[in-house]
Design an enzyme around this catalytic site. Sequence first.
Site, PDB file in Angstrom:
ATOM      1  N   GLU A   1      -3.799   0.640 -19.359  1.00  0.00           N
ATOM      2  CA  GLU A   1      -2.890   0.187 -18.296  1.00  0.00           C
ATOM      3  C   GLU A   1      -1.483   0.038 -18.842  1.00  0.00           C
ATOM      4  OE1 GLU A   1      -4.457  -3.569 -16.943  1.00  0.00           O
ATOM      5  OE2 GLU A   1      -6.441  -2.710 -16.671  1.00  0.00           O
TER       6      GLU A   1
ATOM      7  N   LYS B   1       1.697  -2.155 -19.751  1.00  0.00           N
ATOM      8  CA  LYS B   1       1.883  -3.558 -20.124  1.00  0.00           C
ATOM      9  C   LYS B   1       3.169  -4.042 -19.451  1.00  0.00           C
ATOM     10  CE  LYS B   1       1.602  -6.673 -24.060  1.00  0.00           C
ATOM     11  NZ  LYS B   1       2.647  -7.568 -23.704  1.00  0.00           N
TER      12      LYS B   1
ATOM     13  N   TYR C   1      -4.584  -7.614 -12.750  1.00  0.00           N
ATOM     14  CA  TYR C   1      -5.271  -6.656 -13.618  1.00  0.00           C
ATOM     15  C   TYR C   1      -6.592  -7.160 -14.197  1.00  0.00           C
ATOM     16  CZ  TYR C   1      -2.334  -9.304 -16.902  1.00  0.00           C
ATOM     17  OH  TYR C   1      -1.688 -10.305 -17.581  1.00  0.00           O
TER      18      TYR C   1
ATOM     19  N   LYS D   1       2.497  -1.092 -28.242  1.00  0.00           N
ATOM     20  CA  LYS D   1       3.862  -1.269 -27.758  1.00  0.00           C
ATOM     21  C   LYS D   1       4.712  -0.032 -28.013  1.00  0.00           C
ATOM     22  CE  LYS D   1       4.141  -6.043 -27.320  1.00  0.00           C
ATOM     23  NZ  LYS D   1       5.230  -6.968 -27.387  1.00  0.00           N
TER      24      LYS D   1
ATOM     25  N   CYS E   1      16.683 -24.268 -54.222  1.00  0.00           N
ATOM     26  CA  CYS E   1      16.581 -24.428 -52.769  1.00  0.00           C
ATOM     27  C   CYS E   1      17.975 -24.743 -52.195  1.00  0.00           C
ATOM     28  CB  CYS E   1      15.611 -25.557 -52.450  1.00  0.00           C
ATOM     29  SG  CYS E   1      15.683 -26.084 -50.739  1.00  0.00           S
TER      30      CYS E   1
ATOM     31  N   CYS F   1      17.889 -28.736 -51.092  1.00  0.00           N
ATOM     32  CA  CYS F   1      17.773 -29.866 -52.024  1.00  0.00           C
ATOM     33  C   CYS F   1      18.190 -29.480 -53.437  1.00  0.00           C
ATOM     34  CB  CYS F   1      16.341 -30.399 -52.025  1.00  0.00           C
ATOM     35  SG  CYS F   1      15.144 -29.236 -52.679  1.00  0.00           S
TER      36      CYS F   1
ATOM     37  N   CYS G   1      10.073 -23.713 -51.841  1.00  0.00           N
ATOM     38  CA  CYS G   1      10.622 -24.946 -52.396  1.00  0.00           C
ATOM     39  C   CYS G   1       9.490 -25.952 -52.373  1.00  0.00           C
ATOM     40  CB  CYS G   1      11.785 -25.448 -51.543  1.00  0.00           C
ATOM     41  SG  CYS G   1      12.195 -27.160 -51.876  1.00  0.00           S
TER      42      CYS G   1
HETATM   43  S1  IVH Z   1      -4.816  -8.032 -20.154  1.00  0.00           S
HETATM   44  C1  IVH Z   1      -7.224 -10.831 -22.882  1.00  0.00           C
HETATM   45  N1  IVH Z   1      -3.297  -6.261 -18.957  1.00  0.00           N
HETATM   46  O1  IVH Z   1       0.415  -9.078 -21.980  1.00  0.00           O
HETATM   47  C2  IVH Z   1      -6.378  -9.801 -22.267  1.00  0.00           C
HETATM   48  N2  IVH Z   1      -2.225  -8.089 -20.043  1.00  0.00           N
HETATM   49  O2  IVH Z   1      -0.242 -10.294 -24.937  1.00  0.00           O
HETATM   50  C3  IVH Z   1      -5.596 -10.361 -21.166  1.00  0.00           C
HETATM   51  N3  IVH Z   1       0.205  -8.099 -19.844  1.00  0.00           N
HETATM   52  O3  IVH Z   1      -0.648 -12.404 -21.729  1.00  0.00           O
HETATM   53  C4  IVH Z   1      -4.421  -9.606 -20.788  1.00  0.00           C
HETATM   54  N4  IVH Z   1       0.382  -6.276 -18.636  1.00  0.00           N
HETATM   55  O4  IVH Z   1       0.844 -11.489 -19.898  1.00  0.00           O
HETATM   56  C5  IVH Z   1      -3.332  -7.394 -19.674  1.00  0.00           C
HETATM   57  N5  IVH Z   1      -2.088  -4.637 -17.825  1.00  0.00           N
HETATM   58  C6  IVH Z   1      -2.123  -5.757 -18.537  1.00  0.00           C
HETATM   59  C7  IVH Z   1      -0.931  -6.465 -18.891  1.00  0.00           C
HETATM   60  C8  IVH Z   1      -1.039  -7.623 -19.654  1.00  0.00           C
HETATM   61  C9  IVH Z   1       1.045  -7.268 -19.213  1.00  0.00           C
HETATM   62  C10 IVH Z   1       0.612  -9.289 -20.617  1.00  0.00           C
HETATM   63  C11 IVH Z   1      -0.125 -10.551 -20.290  1.00  0.00           C
HETATM   64  C12 IVH Z   1      -0.745 -11.032 -21.552  1.00  0.00           C
HETATM   65  C13 IVH Z   1       0.052 -10.283 -22.589  1.00  0.00           C
HETATM   66  C14 IVH Z   1      -0.810  -9.957 -23.776  1.00  0.00           C
END
Ligand code: IVH
Length: 704
Positions: free
Chosen positions: A115, A117, A251, A339, A433, A436, A461
């Site tokens: 999917e 992100k 999602y 990412k 440091c 200090c 330190c």
């Molecule tokens: S699944 C346990 N699907 O990304 C998995 N997350 O670091 C639950 N996010 O906190 C998340 N798009 O806010 C999932 N298609 C997608 C997403 C998504 C954005 C965000 C979400 C989550 C973070 C993961």
Amino acid sequence: MAKKESPAQRIRDLQEQITQHNKLYYEDDSPEISDLEYDRLLAELVALEKEYPELVSPDSPTQQVGGRPSPTLAPVEHRIPMLSINNTYDEIELRKFDERMRKNLAEEALEYVVELKIDGLAVSLLYENGKLVRAATRGNGRVGEDVTENVLGIKETPKTLKGGNLFSNPPAVIELRGEVYLRRSRFNELNLEIEAKNTEIKEINLELEKLGKTLRRELAPFANPRNAAAGTLKLLDSEESARRGLSLWLYGVGYAEGAEFKTHAEVLKTIESYGCPVNPAYCVCKTVEEILAFRDEWEEQRKELDYDIDGLVIKVNSLSQREALGTTVKSPSWAIAYKYAAEQAVTTLKDIRIQVGKTGALTPVADLEPVFLAGSRVQHASLHNAGEIARKDIRIGDQVVIEKAGEIIPQVVRSLAEKRTGKEKVFAEPTTCPSCGGKVLRVVTSKKEKGEVVKRVSHQCNNVSCPAQLRERLIYFGSRPAMDIEGLGPAMIDLLLDKDMVSDYADIYRLTVNDLTSLKDKGIKNKSANNLVTSISQSKTRGLEQVLAAINIPLVGTAGARLLAQNFGSLENLSKATAEELEAIPEIGPKMAEAIIDFFANDRNKTSLQRLQETGVVMEALEKIDTSSPVAGKTFVLTGTLPTLKRSDAKKMLLAKGAKVSESVSKKTDYVVAGENAGSKLDKAQELDIIILDETDLLELLES
Ligand code: IVH
């Protein structure tokens, strides 16, 4: 005022002061400073945030245009924690993830759902009998904030679920999960509105100035759509929140009573049939090659979208495979975020400064010639450790490539050696440091990264009385994830340290209203002094979990603190725990066990904790687990399909009686509960001679 502050500290300090004054003004109806003084603080914050845009946090008061963030949104405990996902930026890591999945599933057929992100905020939507009854933010993953009113104001939010035409009707209770975000077009419109308002304010101010009256405040524009979405979702004014026009994609399902979904793709189709907004841009992939093709397709197309995405989320499709793969305290093992490469820029590295952390770690930070990167001006970047500076041959005066990756703080990627003039200086590792002046311990460790041995040279330190460390520790102690003491932020800690009023955690609890009002010349009024003493006193009953998170035990974060609190119940028990007892907890490995034991063996820590206890801070866990049951403290693994119980219900029953439930069978496992088609876990249990139970045995054991 406090000693010399870094911009980051000053920004935090101003954010905190302004938030406090907003509360006094709007909620308590008792402002403590004049509008003029308030405007000065705000103007300073706006100017600093403009200079250091990477330090603008979503909860900065400048990001709460037209309304206030709510310190009073009700807390909501998530029935099932909202975990985060592990990130990766490269193909090799993605392939490793795929290999790991295949290895752990041993030859079973494997499919992923990939999917987009979405760059917004995770939310949970609870429906009962088809009606939306509650919406909450992720918060710390366990407890979020109630944002029901504002989520109801989002156009895409289904207020009631339709009867699912594809599968069955929606379950009586179903919790959906997704992302609230702000479209780019709305973000631009909102910032244009702010600009227009500011033009108006400027004109009015010209008139007010002539009359010698207090000027009106200009508004700060939103830094990016994500910050704007965060501020908007948490507004107390739900009308204003709705007007700003947030959007929503759903999602996933957190909890669904009696529902028997088999795959994630089925979940998506089903919730779509209930009328939920499901992003159509996803695909089912069988191989890494298919995932990469999807990535390439969206690398280009993302520019055309009206919302920001920061990568892909790759999830194992089969829900039973997910269960077999399990989760760690922080994230599920069956998903990974891939990412997109971050944007880069070239600039000059002016200097390398050393920052002291709360555990004494000395971290090099780059001071840069300001440069625009991904929508903001950047002047500072992280350099990690001296080993990395040497490995990348980064010299002071170099032209360097910087990028924003994952974190908000940009990173120095590499230097451009071909651009050198000869005047560049090699970075000298710190020998003392900067806070200090104490001796510095040089620690060299090596790690294999992408098949290469990478040397990490870090500096530490070890002066336990180092003022910079103490400051950071005290700040952390009072912060949200720790003792959560409102009003005890960096500025207040600086004042207290300046006047020698605190030198240890316990001193915080000995502060009186009189002590604090003696700081009158520093702007501490009666009301703030009273409020602070009240919040300090309230924090005494937060319980063991918060205390463990607050006292800075190396390697123990909030998740670790929770586990330790649940398993040991009191500070006393934990301080006597052996490595064996600690490692019996599936999530705790030898390193963390050793860190905990060393921490409690240290005389200074012993004295400090003793003093803290004497102030009346509760050092017992609030949720005591029933230890009388024969399953208490035992580790269970559940495998296969049980005749009547759902695996998740069996797990809940066990946890409630103080048992631990692990995903994999090892020597640490006490019982394996096996149902039909139990597979490899059952084989392993037999191999290791572990007691195997069926459902009836389990129920008997639970009742005895
Ligand atoms: S699944 C346990 N699907 O990304 C998995 N997350 O670091 C639950 N996010 O906190 C998340 N798009 O806010 C999932 N298609 C997608 C997403 C998504 C954005 C965000 C979400 C989550 C973070 C993961």
